[in-house]
Write a protein that holds these residues in place. Structure first.
Motif, PDB file in Angstrom:
ATOM      1  N   ASN A 191       0.727  -1.202   0.091  1.00 19.39           N
ATOM      2  CA  ASN A 191       0.057   0.071   0.018  1.00 19.39           C
ATOM      3  C   ASN A 191       0.715   0.980   0.036  1.00 19.39           C
ATOM      4  O   ASN A 191       0.355   2.419  -0.109  1.00 19.39           O
ATOM      5  CB  ASN A 191      -0.830  -0.045   1.214  1.00 19.39           C
ATOM      6  N   GLY A 192       1.947   1.409   0.105  1.00 17.61           N
ATOM      7  CA  GLY A 192       2.897   2.451   0.122  1.00 17.61           C
ATOM      8  C   GLY A 192       3.529   2.766   1.579  1.00 17.61           C
ATOM      9  O   GLY A 192       3.254   2.017   2.534  1.00 17.61           O
ATOM     10  N   ARG A 193       4.196   3.537   1.439  1.00 17.50           N
ATOM     11  CA  ARG A 193       4.940   4.560   2.766  1.00 17.50           C
ATOM     12  C   ARG A 193       4.142   5.466   3.302  1.00 17.50           C
ATOM     13  O   ARG A 193       3.593   6.520   2.394  1.00 17.50           O
ATOM     14  CB  ARG A 193       6.388   4.454   2.462  1.00 17.50           C
ATOM     15  N   ILE A 194       4.042   5.621   4.523  1.00 16.49           N
ATOM     16  CA  ILE A 194       3.158   6.764   5.249  1.00 16.49           C
ATOM     17  C   ILE A 194       4.263   7.466   6.223  1.00 16.49           C
ATOM     18  O   ILE A 194       4.500   6.691   6.938  1.00 16.49           O
ATOM     19  CB  ILE A 194       1.958   6.075   5.726  1.00 16.49           C
ATOM     20  N   LEU A 195       4.285   8.633   6.420  1.00 16.17           N
ATOM     21  CA  LEU A 195       4.963   9.480   7.179  1.00 16.17           C
ATOM     22  C   LEU A 195       3.967  10.119   8.194  1.00 16.17           C
ATOM     23  O   LEU A 195       3.013  10.831   7.416  1.00 16.17           O
ATOM     24  CB  LEU A 195       5.790  10.629   6.841  1.00 16.17           C
ATOM     25  N   LEU A 196       3.901   9.882   9.461  1.00 16.59           N
ATOM     26  CA  LEU A 196       2.796  10.513  10.334  1.00 16.59           C
ATOM     27  C   LEU A 196       3.879  11.425  11.027  1.00 16.59           C
ATOM     28  O   LEU A 196       4.799  11.115  11.476  1.00 16.59           O
ATOM     29  CB  LEU A 196       2.581   9.360  11.384  1.00 16.59           C
ATOM     30  N   VAL A 197       3.221  12.627  10.939  1.00 18.31           N
ATOM     31  CA  VAL A 197       4.087  13.804  11.673  1.00 18.31           C
ATOM     32  C   VAL A 197       2.836  14.344  12.668  1.00 18.31           C
ATOM     33  O   VAL A 197       1.800  14.944  12.560  1.00 18.31           O
ATOM     34  CB  VAL A 197       4.269  15.071  10.702  1.00 18.31           C
ATOM     35  N   ASP A 198       3.328  14.036  13.952  1.00 18.86           N
ATOM     36  CA  ASP A 198       2.221  14.600  15.128  1.00 18.86           C
ATOM     37  C   ASP A 198       2.952  14.497  16.321  1.00 18.86           C
ATOM     38  O   ASP A 198       4.066  13.728  16.751  1.00 18.86           O
ATOM     39  CB  ASP A 198       1.174  13.631  15.217  1.00 18.86           C
ATOM     40  N   ASP A 199       2.838  15.636  17.255  1.00 17.26           N
ATOM     41  CA  ASP A 199       3.599  15.710  18.303  1.00 17.26           C
ATOM     42  C   ASP A 199       3.173  14.935  19.531  1.00 17.26           C
ATOM     43  O   ASP A 199       3.671  14.835  20.696  1.00 17.26           O
ATOM     44  CB  ASP A 199       3.880  17.310  18.985  1.00 17.26           C
ATOM     45  N   ASP A 200       1.904  14.192  19.407  1.00 13.45           N
ATOM     46  CA  ASP A 200       1.307  13.343  20.267  1.00 13.45           C
ATOM     47  C   ASP A 200       2.025  11.902  19.848  1.00 13.45           C
ATOM     48  O   ASP A 200       1.562  11.162  19.109  1.00 13.45           O
ATOM     49  CB  ASP A 200      -0.157  13.333  20.023  1.00 13.45           C
ATOM     50  N   PRO A 231       8.349   8.854   1.703  1.00 10.40           N
ATOM     51  CA  PRO A 231       6.779   8.334   1.944  1.00 10.40           C
ATOM     52  C   PRO A 231       6.095   8.761   0.676  1.00 10.40           C
ATOM     53  O   PRO A 231       6.055   9.852  -0.017  1.00 10.40           O
ATOM     54  CB  PRO A 231       6.221   9.075   2.998  1.00 10.40           C
ATOM     55  N   ARG A 232       5.032   8.056   0.362  1.00 12.76           N
ATOM     56  CA  ARG A 232       4.093   8.193  -0.763  1.00 12.76           C
ATOM     57  C   ARG A 232       3.140   9.115  -0.214  1.00 12.76           C
ATOM     58  O   ARG A 232       2.516   9.996  -1.002  1.00 12.76           O
ATOM     59  CB  ARG A 232       3.410   6.814  -1.214  1.00 12.76           C
ATOM     60  N   TYR A 233       2.882   8.894   0.985  1.00 15.36           N
ATOM     61  CA  TYR A 233       1.816   9.739   1.804  1.00 15.36           C
ATOM     62  C   TYR A 233       2.236  10.401   3.139  1.00 15.36           C
ATOM     63  O   TYR A 233       3.198   9.922   3.801  1.00 15.36           O
ATOM     64  CB  TYR A 233       0.468   8.907   2.216  1.00 15.36           C
ATOM     65  N   ILE A 234       1.605  11.444   3.498  1.00 17.52           N
ATOM     66  CA  ILE A 234       2.068  12.112   4.797  1.00 17.52           C
ATOM     67  C   ILE A 234       0.709  12.340   5.348  1.00 17.52           C
ATOM     68  O   ILE A 234      -0.268  13.111   4.790  1.00 17.52           O
ATOM     69  CB  ILE A 234       2.702  13.441   4.371  1.00 17.52           C
ATOM     70  N   VAL A 235       0.845  11.967   6.794  1.00 10.72           N
ATOM     71  CA  VAL A 235      -0.508  12.517   7.662  1.00 10.72           C
ATOM     72  C   VAL A 235      -0.027  13.514   8.574  1.00 10.72           C
ATOM     73  O   VAL A 235       0.967  13.198   9.482  1.00 10.72           O
ATOM     74  CB  VAL A 235      -0.958  11.372   8.422  1.00 10.72           C
ATOM     75  N   LEU A 236      -0.304  14.676   8.336  1.00  7.19           N
ATOM     76  CA  LEU A 236       0.413  15.856   8.967  1.00  7.19           C
ATOM     77  C   LEU A 236      -0.578  16.501  10.141  1.00  7.19           C
ATOM     78  O   LEU A 236      -1.623  16.989   9.714  1.00  7.19           O
ATOM     79  CB  LEU A 236       0.827  16.952   7.993  1.00  7.19           C
ATOM     80  N   ASP A 237      -0.109  16.618  11.312  1.00  5.92           N
ATOM     81  CA  ASP A 237      -0.715  17.302  12.455  1.00  5.92           C
ATOM     82  C   ASP A 237      -0.780  18.711  11.883  1.00  5.92           C
ATOM     83  O   ASP A 237       0.205  19.285  11.896  1.00  5.92           O
ATOM     84  CB  ASP A 237      -0.358  17.227  13.663  1.00  5.92           C
TER      85      ASP A 237
END
Length: 83
Positions: free
Chosen positions: A6-15, A51-57
C-alpha cells in the motif's frame, strides 16, 4: 504481509501515543509507517524514507492553524523529496 503493497506513510504529530496507535493500525493494513514528532524530524525522514503519503498534524506544538509555516514547509519539502 507485504508492507510495500500500500505504500509508505509518514505520520507527523507531536502526540507520541497518537503516532504509535495510528502507525500500528496503518501497518496492519499493509502500509510501511514511520513517525516524526516535529517538522525537523519530518524533513529528515522525508529525505531518507521517501513516503508516498503524509499524515500531518495541523497543530504541532503550541502553535496552530493551517497557515503555519512549519506545516507548509514539511509538505513542500516532502513533496519535492518524494519526486
Amino acid at each position: 504481509m507485504n508492507h510495500e503493497a500500500n505504500g509508505r506513510i509518514l505520520l507527523v504529530d507531536d502526540d507520541a501515543v497518537f503516532n504509535q496507535v495510528l502507525g500500528r493500525a496503518l501497518s496492519t493494513r499493509g502500509f510501511e509507517v514511520r513517525g516524526a514528532h516535529n517538522g525537523k524530524e519530518a524533513l529528515a525522514l522525508c529525505a531518507e524514507f521517501k513516503p508516498r503519503y503524509i499524515v500531518l498534524d495541523l497543530k504541532l506544538g503550541t502553535e496552530s492553524g493551517l497557515g503555519r509555516s512549519e506545516e507548509r514547509r514539511v509538505g513542500k519539502e516532502c513533496t519535492r523529496e518524494c519526486r
